[in-house]
Design a protein around this motif. Structure first.
Motif, PDB file in Angstrom:
ATOM      1  N   GLN A 256       1.023  -1.114  -0.051  1.00  0.00           N
ATOM      2  CA  GLN A 256       0.067  -0.097  -0.103  1.00  0.00           C
ATOM      3  C   GLN A 256       1.084   1.044   0.256  1.00  0.00           C
ATOM      4  N   ALA A 257       0.866   1.915  -0.983  1.00  0.00           N
ATOM      5  CA  ALA A 257       1.291   3.256  -1.601  1.00  0.00           C
ATOM      6  C   ALA A 257       1.632   4.509   0.263  1.00  0.00           C
ATOM      7  N   LYS A 258       1.984   4.839  -0.466  1.00  0.00           N
ATOM      8  CA  LYS A 258       1.881   6.637   0.838  1.00  0.00           C
ATOM      9  C   LYS A 258       0.342   6.980   0.390  1.00  0.00           C
ATOM     10  N   GLU A 259      -0.172   6.514  -0.970  1.00  0.00           N
ATOM     11  CA  GLU A 259      -0.968   7.687  -0.628  1.00  0.00           C
ATOM     12  C   GLU A 259      -2.060   6.626  -0.681  1.00  0.00           C
ATOM     13  N   GLY A 260      -2.473   5.664  -0.610  1.00  0.00           N
ATOM     14  CA  GLY A 260      -3.651   4.954  -0.821  1.00  0.00           C
ATOM     15  C   GLY A 260      -3.856   3.723  -1.740  1.00  0.00           C
ATOM     16  N   GLY A 261      -3.004   3.800  -2.680  1.00  0.00           N
ATOM     17  CA  GLY A 261      -2.948   3.034  -3.635  1.00  0.00           C
ATOM     18  C   GLY A 261      -2.948   1.787  -3.153  1.00  0.00           C
ATOM     19  N   ILE A 262      -3.501   0.265  -3.121  1.00  0.00           N
ATOM     20  CA  ILE A 262      -2.107  -1.025  -3.123  1.00  0.00           C
ATOM     21  C   ILE A 262      -1.746  -0.975  -4.694  1.00  0.00           C
ATOM     22  N   VAL A 263      -0.400  -1.009  -5.165  1.00  0.00           N
ATOM     23  CA  VAL A 263       0.674  -1.114  -6.241  1.00  0.00           C
ATOM     24  C   VAL A 263       0.924  -2.984  -6.704  1.00  0.00           C
ATOM     25  N   PHE A 264       0.584  -3.124  -7.323  1.00  0.00           N
ATOM     26  CA  PHE A 264       0.708  -5.013  -7.108  1.00  0.00           C
ATOM     27  C   PHE A 264       1.827  -5.168  -8.934  1.00  0.00           C
ATOM     28  N   CYS A 265       1.809  -6.241  -8.321  1.00  0.00           N
ATOM     29  CA  CYS A 265       2.734  -6.915  -9.776  1.00  0.00           C
ATOM     30  C   CYS A 265       3.415  -8.688 -10.311  1.00  0.00           C
ATOM     31  N   ILE A 266       3.571  -8.972 -10.821  1.00  0.00           N
ATOM     32  CA  ILE A 266       3.052 -10.514 -10.548  1.00  0.00           C
ATOM     33  C   ILE A 266       4.301 -11.307 -12.161  1.00  0.00           C
ATOM     34  N   THR A 267       4.622 -12.110 -11.586  1.00  0.00           N
ATOM     35  CA  THR A 267       6.283 -12.904 -12.750  1.00  0.00           C
ATOM     36  C   THR A 267       4.819 -13.750 -13.539  1.00  0.00           C
ATOM     37  N   PRO A 268       5.053 -13.940 -14.766  1.00  0.00           N
ATOM     38  CA  PRO A 268       3.909 -14.390 -15.473  1.00  0.00           C
ATOM     39  C   PRO A 268       5.217 -15.397 -15.874  1.00  0.00           C
ATOM     40  N   ARG A 269       3.683 -17.187 -16.160  1.00  0.00           N
ATOM     41  CA  ARG A 269       5.100 -18.730 -16.512  1.00  0.00           C
ATOM     42  C   ARG A 269       3.980 -18.728 -16.860  1.00  0.00           C
TER      43      ARG A 269
END
Length: 380
Positions: A256-269
């Motif tokens: 959760q970033a300082k401004e409140g948004g959830i930042v997300f990422c994934i490694t595809p297979r």
């Protein structure tokens, strides 16, 4: 023709902090980038995590140096980059993963990393709302954190310019001139630049730059997608990383970033090799079920936007850093494996000392362009 002591190719996660550290040492620095402003390549796509939690000694030590410098940015240099020291948490729900993470602790601690195994109760205290069924605990490194990649690029750009570095944007490198086996000029579509040292910090295009002087570096980019939600009330502080793969993907991570948004990422297979940065329809269906399984409280939050960036990968998941053995004055700093933002500030300290002061460091053997690439960094 403009002349510099050092020319850096690439104004990104590595080139920007290195320009600052070199200029502070009193050398004249020119930075060349084909994009119109700093940090517009892969730095722009970074989600902002910054950690020293690795399984490789070189990356641990560089990561620690990065964090030490990031902590100085606001109090010493007046640069606010939205840094939050929330830590990194690797929760686990199966014995094999738990044993694997615990087996890394002696190595990590031996190189100065502040990390330990915590039980399920402490995990729940740090991340209220995390799935409790089957939770065994996890490794937690409280001194890691996250920040704004765009603000970090801007901060290093300002600091580098204040220290005397000069930038040439919308300028594409087309080749190099050598004299007696030593690099003397950088050729671009905007003219020639004289120099004594060139640093290849071209990120996902580092192999192409290396080939211009005959160095075939094993740097092969693959693409990863990321996203951010609408801002919500504070829920948790650490970056959550799940390293257990499924049929479609390997690890995924979010904070959760300082401004409140959830930042997300994934490694595809399997990996999506190449330089395609167009967003896909497969990303959200791949990552959202995994995030909700780990942290159900995210269920009704709306995704604001998605994007895609490149991970310049090496065969062993470790960067390539060091002088070219065939071309005098040519320094490689590429193959950050999607971790340029977290490694760049610390790597700049080591690289500047090597380039200006001739210092050698034990970690350079691990990062050498001529090492055996058969190993694998487990937390890459």
């Amino acid at each position: 023709m403009k002349n510099y002591d050092v020319i850096i190719v690439g104004a990104g996660s590595v080139g920007l902090p290195l320009a600052h550290r070199l200029a502070v040492k009193g050398v004249s620095v020119g930075v060349i980038d084909e994009l119109p402003s700093p940090g517009q390549g892969q730095n722009k796509a970074a989600i902002g995590g910054i950690r020293a939690t690795h399984s490789d000694r070189a990356k641990i030590q560089i990561g620690i140096a990065s964090l030490e410098f990031i902590r100085r940015l606001e109090p010493e240099f007046g640069q606010d980059v939205d840094y939050v020291e929330g830590g990194y948490l690797f929760p686990t729900y199966d014995d094999k993963t738990a044993q694997g993470l615990q087996s890394l602790l002696p190595i990590q601690k031996s190189y100065g990393l502040n990390i330990d195994w915590i039980g399920p109760e402490e995990v729940r205290e740090i991340v209220p709302g995390i799935r409790v069924e089957g939770l065994l605990g996890g490794t937690f490194s409280p001194e890691d954190g996250h920040l704004s990649s765009l603000k970090l690029a801007g901060a290093f750009y300002r600091l580098a310019r204040q220290a005397g570095a000069e930038f040439h944007f919308e300028t594409k490198v087309t080749g190099f001139e050598l004299s007696g086996g030593k690099v003397t000029r950088v050729l671009t579509d905007q003219g020639k630049f004289g120099c004594s040292v060139v640093v290849n910090a071209a990120g996902g295009y580092g192999r192409e730059i290396g080939l211009m002087v005959g160095a075939d570096l094993p740097v092969y980019p693959d693409s990863h997608e990321a996203g951010v939600t609408e801002p919500i009330q504070p829920l948790f502080n650490p970056m959550l990383v799940d390293i257990v793969p499924d049929e479609q993907s390997d690890n995924y991570y979010f904070y959760q970033a300082k401004e409140g948004g959830i930042v997300f990422c994934i490694t595809p297979r399997p990996k999506r090799m190449g330089t395609d940065r167009r967003s896909t329809s497969e990303f959200l269906p791949m990552v959202i079920p995994r995030m909700l399984n780990l942290y159900p409280r995210l269920r009704n939050i709306r995704v604001r936007r998605v994007w895609r960036g490149l991970y310049p990968m090496t065969p062993d998941g470790v960067p390539i850093v060091g002088f070219d053995r065939d071309v005098e004055g040519f320094f490689h700093a590429v193959g950050m494996c999607g971790q340029g933002l977290m490694l760049g500030p610390g790597l700049a300290e080591f690289a500047a000392a090597a380039i200006v002061d001739g210092q050698d460091f034990e970690i350079f053997a691990d990062l050498s362009p001529y090492r055996d690439f058969s190993g694998e960094e487990l937390l890459k």
